[in-house]
Design a protein around this motif. Structure first.
Motif, PDB file in Angstrom:
ATOM      1  N   VAL A 157       0.965  -1.232  -0.020  1.00  0.00           N
ATOM      2  CA  VAL A 157      -0.051   0.045   0.021  1.00  0.00           C
ATOM      3  C   VAL A 157       1.010   1.279  -0.095  1.00  0.00           C
ATOM      4  N   LEU A 158       0.685   2.351  -0.914  1.00  0.00           N
ATOM      5  CA  LEU A 158       1.493   3.272  -0.923  1.00  0.00           C
ATOM      6  C   LEU A 158       0.825   4.526  -0.100  1.00  0.00           C
ATOM      7  N   GLY A 159      -0.423   4.533   0.098  1.00  0.00           N
ATOM      8  CA  GLY A 159      -1.202   5.549   0.745  1.00  0.00           C
ATOM      9  C   GLY A 159      -2.548   5.381   0.845  1.00  0.00           C
ATOM     10  N   SER A 160      -3.032   6.057   1.879  1.00  0.00           N
ATOM     11  CA  SER A 160      -4.610   6.103   1.834  1.00  0.00           C
ATOM     12  C   SER A 160      -5.222   7.240   2.439  1.00  0.00           C
ATOM     13  N   ALA A 161      -6.438   7.652   2.032  1.00  0.00           N
ATOM     14  CA  ALA A 161      -7.087   8.731   2.668  1.00  0.00           C
ATOM     15  C   ALA A 161      -8.435   8.629   2.445  1.00  0.00           C
ATOM     16  N   GLY A 162      -9.366   9.656   2.794  1.00  0.00           N
ATOM     17  CA  GLY A 162     -10.903   9.753   2.662  1.00  0.00           C
ATOM     18  C   GLY A 162     -11.017  10.920   2.081  1.00  0.00           C
ATOM     19  N   ILE A 194       2.084  10.977  -5.594  1.00  0.00           N
ATOM     20  CA  ILE A 194       1.473  10.321  -4.565  1.00  0.00           C
ATOM     21  C   ILE A 194       0.747  10.924  -3.699  1.00  0.00           C
ATOM     22  N   ILE A 195       1.484  11.808  -3.125  1.00  0.00           N
ATOM     23  CA  ILE A 195       0.986  13.054  -2.069  1.00  0.00           C
ATOM     24  C   ILE A 195      -0.104  13.684  -2.458  1.00  0.00           C
ATOM     25  N   ALA A 196       0.013  14.095  -3.706  1.00  0.00           N
ATOM     26  CA  ALA A 196      -1.146  15.269  -4.330  1.00  0.00           C
ATOM     27  C   ALA A 196      -2.061  14.374  -4.752  1.00  0.00           C
ATOM     28  N   HIS A 197      -2.084  13.217  -5.061  1.00  0.00           N
ATOM     29  CA  HIS A 197      -3.284  12.095  -5.311  1.00  0.00           C
ATOM     30  C   HIS A 197      -4.072  12.152  -3.945  1.00  0.00           C
ATOM     31  N   GLU A 198      -3.195  11.593  -2.968  1.00  0.00           N
ATOM     32  CA  GLU A 198      -4.128  11.562  -1.495  1.00  0.00           C
ATOM     33  C   GLU A 198      -4.704  12.834  -1.195  1.00  0.00           C
ATOM     34  N   MET A 199      -3.922  13.795  -1.275  1.00  0.00           N
ATOM     35  CA  MET A 199      -4.570  15.363  -1.086  1.00  0.00           C
ATOM     36  C   MET A 199      -5.719  15.437  -1.775  1.00  0.00           C
ATOM     37  N   GLY A 200      -5.714  15.176  -3.086  1.00  0.00           N
ATOM     38  CA  GLY A 200      -6.979  15.204  -4.001  1.00  0.00           C
ATOM     39  C   GLY A 200      -8.103  14.515  -3.493  1.00  0.00           C
ATOM     40  N   HIS A 201      -7.842  13.315  -2.899  1.00  0.00           N
ATOM     41  CA  HIS A 201      -8.976  12.678  -2.250  1.00  0.00           C
ATOM     42  C   HIS A 201      -9.770  13.416  -1.023  1.00  0.00           C
TER      43      HIS A 201
END
Ligand SMILES: [Zn+2]
Length: 273
Positions: A157-162, A194-201
């Motif tokens: 797993v690279l990252g997760s967010a909600g 990857i970080i910008a993606h999780e921030m996007g969520h």
């Protein structure tokens, strides 16, 4: 978000071995109930690779949803098979979103810190009504980065967010792998993606290719079809997933390369914020 290519293949292999193993010893309460699968499908999420995660489930690789989230979300509108999607809940702006990423042994390496700085710069360069700013403590942060647990880091797993809350706040936690630099050898731009993606969520973006994750993840086409709210097409973005350049930053899977905002990404960001 997970990496594609060799690492994903490795991950898939490791995961399937792991789950094959786990299933033999699975505790009765650990099975994911059928209702969760049907509920997710009804809401327009892919259940491909669905796993248990913390107090809920990890959906589409990196979206953390609990049972109460699943109850709260309601199905309804048709999903158009087009490019950019947002959730129903968005962040109330204008607003400065404070972000905290811990350092040190239980925190994140300098390479990951640099990735966060670049992700913040990418957003702030768009002159949106939301801006991101680092803060020096978790107590004053709107979004706190935490290391994934070791097991999840090791299984790829690279990252997760909600997603944003009903009261217009960004989702408050990004669980991020702390081995992006050390194990995967990712550079600043790849980590920033990857970080910008999780921030996007956290601010309400769904996967651009959620209707067919094979676009970025490979494998067989997987189309959820209609049904499910919280996948609202963003006007001005085209049909089909955006794979121009290295593709949208909100594609489900990454190959670890840099995905600065495409023109369609910028349209979507401008429209929402
Ligand atoms: Zn994602």
């Amino acid at each position: 978000m997970r990496r594609l290519s060799s690492i994903l293949m490795l991950t898939v292999l490791v995961s399937s071995l792991f789950f094959a193993c786990e299933n033999e010893n699975v505790a009765p309460g650990d099975q994911i109930p059928e209702e969760v699968y049907s509920r997710l499908t009804q809401l327009g999420f892919s259940t491909d690779g669905l796993t248990r995660f913390e107090d809920g489930y990890l959906v589409e690789n990196d979206i953390y949803l609990t049972d109460s989230d699943l109850q709260r979300m309601s199905p309804g509108k048709d999903i158009p098979a087009v490019e950019q999607y947002s959730t129903d809940n968005l962040v109330n702006g204008p607003r400065v979103i404070g972000v905290y990423m811990p350092t040190g042994r239980k925190g994140f390496s300098s390479g990951e810190q640099a990735g966060l700085d670049e992700a913040i710069s990418r957003y702030n360069a768009q002159n949106l009504t939301l801006t991101f700013q680092r803060v020096s403590s978790s107590g004053s942060a709107d979004i706190v980065f935490k290391r994934l647990n070791r097991r999840d880091e090791q299984r790829g797993v690279l990252g997760s967010a909600g997603f944003p809350t009903g009261s217009g706040d960004p989702y408050g936690t990004i669980n991020l792998s702390g081995i992006l630099e050390s194990t995967y050898g990712l550079g600043t731009a790849g980590i920033a993606t990857i970080i910008a993606h999780e921030m996007g969520h956290c601010i309400g973006f769904r996967h651009t290719d959620y209707f067919d994750r094979s676009i970025s993840c490979g494998g067989s086409p997987y189309n959820e079809g209609d049904g499910g709210v919280g996948a609202n097409h963003i006007p001005g973005t085209p049909t089909g997933a955006d794979t121009s350049g290295n593709g949208s930053w909100m594609l489900s899977c990454t190959d670890g390369s840099s995905r600065p905002f495409t023109n369609h990404d910028k349209t979507a960001l401008d429209y929402l914020y």
